[in-house]
Design an enzyme around this catalytic site. Sequence first.
Site, PDB file in Angstrom:
ATOM      1  N   GLU A  82     -40.966   2.138  11.538  1.00 33.24           N
ATOM      2  CA  GLU A  82     -41.178   1.460  12.555  1.00 33.24           C
ATOM      3  C   GLU A  82     -42.427   2.958  13.167  1.00 33.24           C
ATOM      4  O   GLU A  82     -41.715   3.586  13.160  1.00 33.24           O
ATOM      5  CB  GLU A  82     -40.467   0.997  12.967  1.00 33.24           C
ATOM      6  CG  GLU A  82     -41.229  -0.163  14.239  1.00 33.24           C
ATOM      7  CD  GLU A  82     -40.693  -0.573  15.545  1.00 33.24           C
ATOM      8  OE1 GLU A  82     -39.755  -1.299  15.174  1.00 33.24           O
ATOM      9  OE2 GLU A  82     -41.338  -0.709  16.985  1.00 33.24           O
ATOM     10  N   LYS A 269     -32.544  -3.552  22.171  1.00 34.74           N
ATOM     11  CA  LYS A 269     -33.369  -3.255  20.639  1.00 34.74           C
ATOM     12  C   LYS A 269     -34.429  -1.699  20.767  1.00 34.74           C
ATOM     13  O   LYS A 269     -34.216  -1.253  19.746  1.00 34.74           O
ATOM     14  CB  LYS A 269     -34.191  -4.569  20.768  1.00 34.74           C
ATOM     15  CG  LYS A 269     -34.919  -4.317  18.855  1.00 34.74           C
ATOM     16  CD  LYS A 269     -35.603  -3.595  18.524  1.00 34.74           C
ATOM     17  CE  LYS A 269     -36.464  -3.054  17.699  1.00 34.74           C
ATOM     18  NZ  LYS A 269     -37.840  -2.265  17.510  1.00 34.74           N
ATOM     19  N   ASP A 285     -22.880   3.803   9.024  1.00 35.30           N
ATOM     20  CA  ASP A 285     -22.514   2.248   9.052  1.00 35.30           C
ATOM     21  C   ASP A 285     -23.207   1.798  10.047  1.00 35.30           C
ATOM     22  O   ASP A 285     -22.694   1.711  11.213  1.00 35.30           O
ATOM     23  CB  ASP A 285     -21.062   1.879   9.030  1.00 35.30           C
ATOM     24  CG  ASP A 285     -21.171   0.413   8.531  1.00 35.30           C
ATOM     25  OD1 ASP A 285     -21.996  -0.707   8.814  1.00 35.30           O
ATOM     26  OD2 ASP A 285     -19.549   0.105   8.229  1.00 35.30           O
ATOM     27  N   HIS A 383     -48.712   2.198  20.466  1.00 42.76           N
ATOM     28  CA  HIS A 383     -48.174   2.220  19.557  1.00 42.76           C
ATOM     29  C   HIS A 383     -48.745   1.410  18.078  1.00 42.76           C
ATOM     30  O   HIS A 383     -49.008   1.922  17.287  1.00 42.76           O
ATOM     31  CB  HIS A 383     -47.066   0.642  20.524  1.00 42.76           C
ATOM     32  CG  HIS A 383     -46.621   0.054  18.977  1.00 42.76           C
ATOM     33  ND1 HIS A 383     -44.852   1.052  17.980  1.00 42.76           N
ATOM     34  CD2 HIS A 383     -46.249  -0.728  18.499  1.00 42.76           C
ATOM     35  CE1 HIS A 383     -44.470   0.170  17.524  1.00 42.76           C
ATOM     36  NE2 HIS A 383     -45.593  -1.351  16.989  1.00 42.76           N
TER      37      HIS A 383
HETATM   38  P1  NDP Z   1     -12.708   7.017   3.526  1.00 43.10           P
HETATM   39  O1  NDP Z   1     -12.123   5.378   2.750  1.00 43.10           O
HETATM   40  O2  NDP Z   1     -13.758   7.430   2.589  1.00 43.10           O
HETATM   41  O3  NDP Z   1     -12.406   7.882   4.561  1.00 43.10           O
HETATM   42  C1  NDP Z   1     -12.285   8.697   4.811  1.00 43.10           C
HETATM   43  C2  NDP Z   1     -11.630   9.586   3.865  1.00 43.10           C
HETATM   44  O4  NDP Z   1     -12.796  11.342   4.173  1.00 43.10           O
HETATM   45  C3  NDP Z   1     -10.512  10.101   3.946  1.00 43.10           C
HETATM   46  O5  NDP Z   1      -9.935   9.292   3.511  1.00 43.10           O
HETATM   47  C4  NDP Z   1     -10.192  11.669   4.079  1.00 43.10           C
HETATM   48  O6  NDP Z   1      -9.583  12.003   2.609  1.00 43.10           O
HETATM   49  C5  NDP Z   1     -11.006  11.942   3.822  1.00 43.10           C
HETATM   50  N1  NDP Z   1     -12.224  13.566   4.663  1.00 43.10           N
HETATM   51  C6  NDP Z   1     -11.997  14.921   5.008  1.00 43.10           C
HETATM   52  N2  NDP Z   1     -12.245  15.151   5.893  1.00 43.10           N
HETATM   53  C7  NDP Z   1     -11.740  15.025   6.178  1.00 43.10           C
HETATM   54  C8  NDP Z   1     -11.865  15.129   7.934  1.00 43.10           C
HETATM   55  N3  NDP Z   1     -11.817  16.158   8.713  1.00 43.10           N
HETATM   56  N4  NDP Z   1     -11.569  14.360   8.796  1.00 43.10           N
HETATM   57  C9  NDP Z   1     -11.360  12.618   8.689  1.00 43.10           C
HETATM   58  N5  NDP Z   1     -11.226  12.196   7.351  1.00 43.10           N
HETATM   59  C10 NDP Z   1     -11.859  13.256   6.380  1.00 43.10           C
HETATM   60  O7  NDP Z   1     -13.971   6.179   4.656  1.00 43.10           O
HETATM   61  P2  NDP Z   1     -13.268   5.520   6.140  1.00 43.10           P
HETATM   62  O8  NDP Z   1     -12.086   5.307   6.169  1.00 43.10           O
HETATM   63  O9  NDP Z   1     -14.553   6.395   7.269  1.00 43.10           O
HETATM   64  O10 NDP Z   1     -14.579   4.818   6.091  1.00 43.10           O
HETATM   65  C11 NDP Z   1     -15.968   4.509   6.291  1.00 43.10           C
HETATM   66  C12 NDP Z   1     -16.461   3.257   5.283  1.00 43.10           C
HETATM   67  O11 NDP Z   1     -15.549   1.756   5.185  1.00 43.10           O
HETATM   68  C13 NDP Z   1     -18.058   3.023   5.626  1.00 43.10           C
HETATM   69  O12 NDP Z   1     -18.423   2.857   4.229  1.00 43.10           O
HETATM   70  C14 NDP Z   1     -18.099   1.434   6.404  1.00 43.10           C
HETATM   71  O13 NDP Z   1     -19.393   1.037   5.545  1.00 43.10           O
HETATM   72  C15 NDP Z   1     -16.751   0.914   5.261  1.00 43.10           C
HETATM   73  N6  NDP Z   1     -16.248  -0.375   6.165  1.00 43.10           N
HETATM   74  C16 NDP Z   1     -16.615  -0.746   7.044  1.00 43.10           C
HETATM   75  C17 NDP Z   1     -15.903  -2.031   7.649  1.00 43.10           C
HETATM   76  C18 NDP Z   1     -16.160  -2.047   9.023  1.00 43.10           C
HETATM   77  O14 NDP Z   1     -17.343  -1.782   9.889  1.00 43.10           O
HETATM   78  N7  NDP Z   1     -15.401  -3.505   9.702  1.00 43.10           N
HETATM   79  C19 NDP Z   1     -14.481  -2.587   6.843  1.00 43.10           C
HETATM   80  C20 NDP Z   1     -14.580  -1.377   5.428  1.00 43.10           C
HETATM   81  C21 NDP Z   1     -14.761  -0.400   4.789  1.00 43.10           C
HETATM   82  P3  NDP Z   1      -7.983  12.721   2.581  1.00 43.10           P
HETATM   83  O15 NDP Z   1      -7.296  12.423   4.015  1.00 43.10           O
HETATM   84  O16 NDP Z   1      -7.955  11.877   1.371  1.00 43.10           O
HETATM   85  O17 NDP Z   1      -8.350  13.939   1.654  1.00 43.10           O
END
Ligand code: NDP
Length: 429
Positions: A82, A269, A285, A383
């Site tokens: 936009e 919005k 997301d 705009h």
């Molecule tokens: P991930 O599953 O990728 O988990 C994040 C990973 O990042 C952790 O497992 C961890 O790995 C790693 N990590 C590395 N550094 C850090 C840090 N400093 N802090 C935290 N984690 C770290 O992603 P999310 O759990 O965040 O989920 C987000 C995704 O889920 C998005 O793509 C979203 O669209 C989707 N989603 C959304 C839903 C909703 O909104 N209702 C439902 C289901 C999915 P490790 O600890 O293993 O090393």
Amino acid sequence: METSRIPGFYNMTVEERRQLLTTMDMFTDDDTEYLFSKEPLPTDTADNMIENVIGTFPLPLGLGLNFQINGKDYCIPMAIEEPSVVASASHIAKIVRNAGGFTTETTGRVMTGQIQVVGCSDFYAVKEAVLQEKDTLIDAANNAYPSLVNRGGGAEDLEVRILNEASDAKYGQMLIIHLYVDTCDAMGANIINTMAESLAPVIEELTGGKVYLRILSNYPDRCLARARCVIPPDLLQTGDFSGEQVRDGVIHAYEFAASDPYRAVTHNKGIMNGIDPVVIATGNDWRAVEAGAHAHAAREGMYTSMTTWSRDEQGNLIGELELPMSVGTVGGSINVHPIAKLAHKMLNVNSAQELGQVIVAVGLAQNLGALKALATDGIQKGHMALHSRSVAIAAGATGEMIDMISQRLIEEKEIRVGKAKELVEEYKK
Ligand code: NDP
């Protein structure tokens, strides 16, 4: 990034902007290869991200400039189709910068998981039973995700609610367990879902009920980010409008949105016009952020303005925005999408909480941009002038024709595709 104040950026060519950012050490050669390549998101990568991939869908990526937040400068990547959004955010950020910048804070980094239990014989008794085992359940959740605990996060609290308590309730009674998790720098959806699913068998045993849903709530009301600005009226003066007139117009516009859902939805919005582009550019997301933001706007039973605007005793305009901010700097597609990785580098944020604060500051700036225009010349003047280039392209203009036709549309005060088509035909003769 030493400064986000880059005078004349607007008038440069895309190539000049890229070169300038490279000399400002915002990019390395590897970065520029991604950003400037014909396929910034390789189809192979895209094919691994979602299903049934047939290509990618590019959006313009612009930089919101002039932002100063808690004394730190940010050049803010914004992915949006936009016109006028990036210009308006940068314009207001400059005003706020001259007023001392935005101040922001967060309430914490705690996301919410929900577990639904039905079919219990005595919901009040099982609620107490679950609360008795709170510490054991929190430990069990953390055992399902030890790496998060090692990072300093993890499950930290648990609450229990009974829904549909009334005997004449339309839907059945149920126990809802809220699991509160510090997800560190991740948005945490997958982390929370894993924890909630791991608790299901223990909870069924404890309650004698049946567990159905085990999932993150997209209304993380323990993960709020807040932005504030205080603007002396003289900085708001524009055209024939005094700063006081602009200030009062903004406050009246806010009062309209605060009292009327039909207006609030458009007002909000406009706020999301600023928020979504940053959420998208950083690989987060945006559906989750949108859903949480609107739930927060309706938290008191009526859908209302996300922002508040008022004046203080000195006559300054005060703007405030508080929203849930379920964004991360790691996880999901953030470490997969090359441009999202680059956007994080450009933003130079050190944590998910800092990213959330930047995003609400952009939302607040965007809201003021819209209200300031509405309270003075009206939204169309600025705009439509910016929209005129898209209108020219839609009418078939290419190359140097785009600027010429867009200029004619503005001069003749007729920014319509029909008019642009006539001009394209005229130009071709
Ligand atoms: P991930 O599953 O990728 O988990 C994040 C990973 O990042 C952790 O497992 C961890 O790995 C790693 N990590 C590395 N550094 C850090 C840090 N400093 N802090 C935290 N984690 C770290 O992603 P999310 O759990 O965040 O989920 C987000 C995704 O889920 C998005 O793509 C979203 O669209 C989707 N989603 C959304 C839903 C909703 O909104 N209702 C439902 C289901 C999915 P490790 O600890 O293993 O090393």
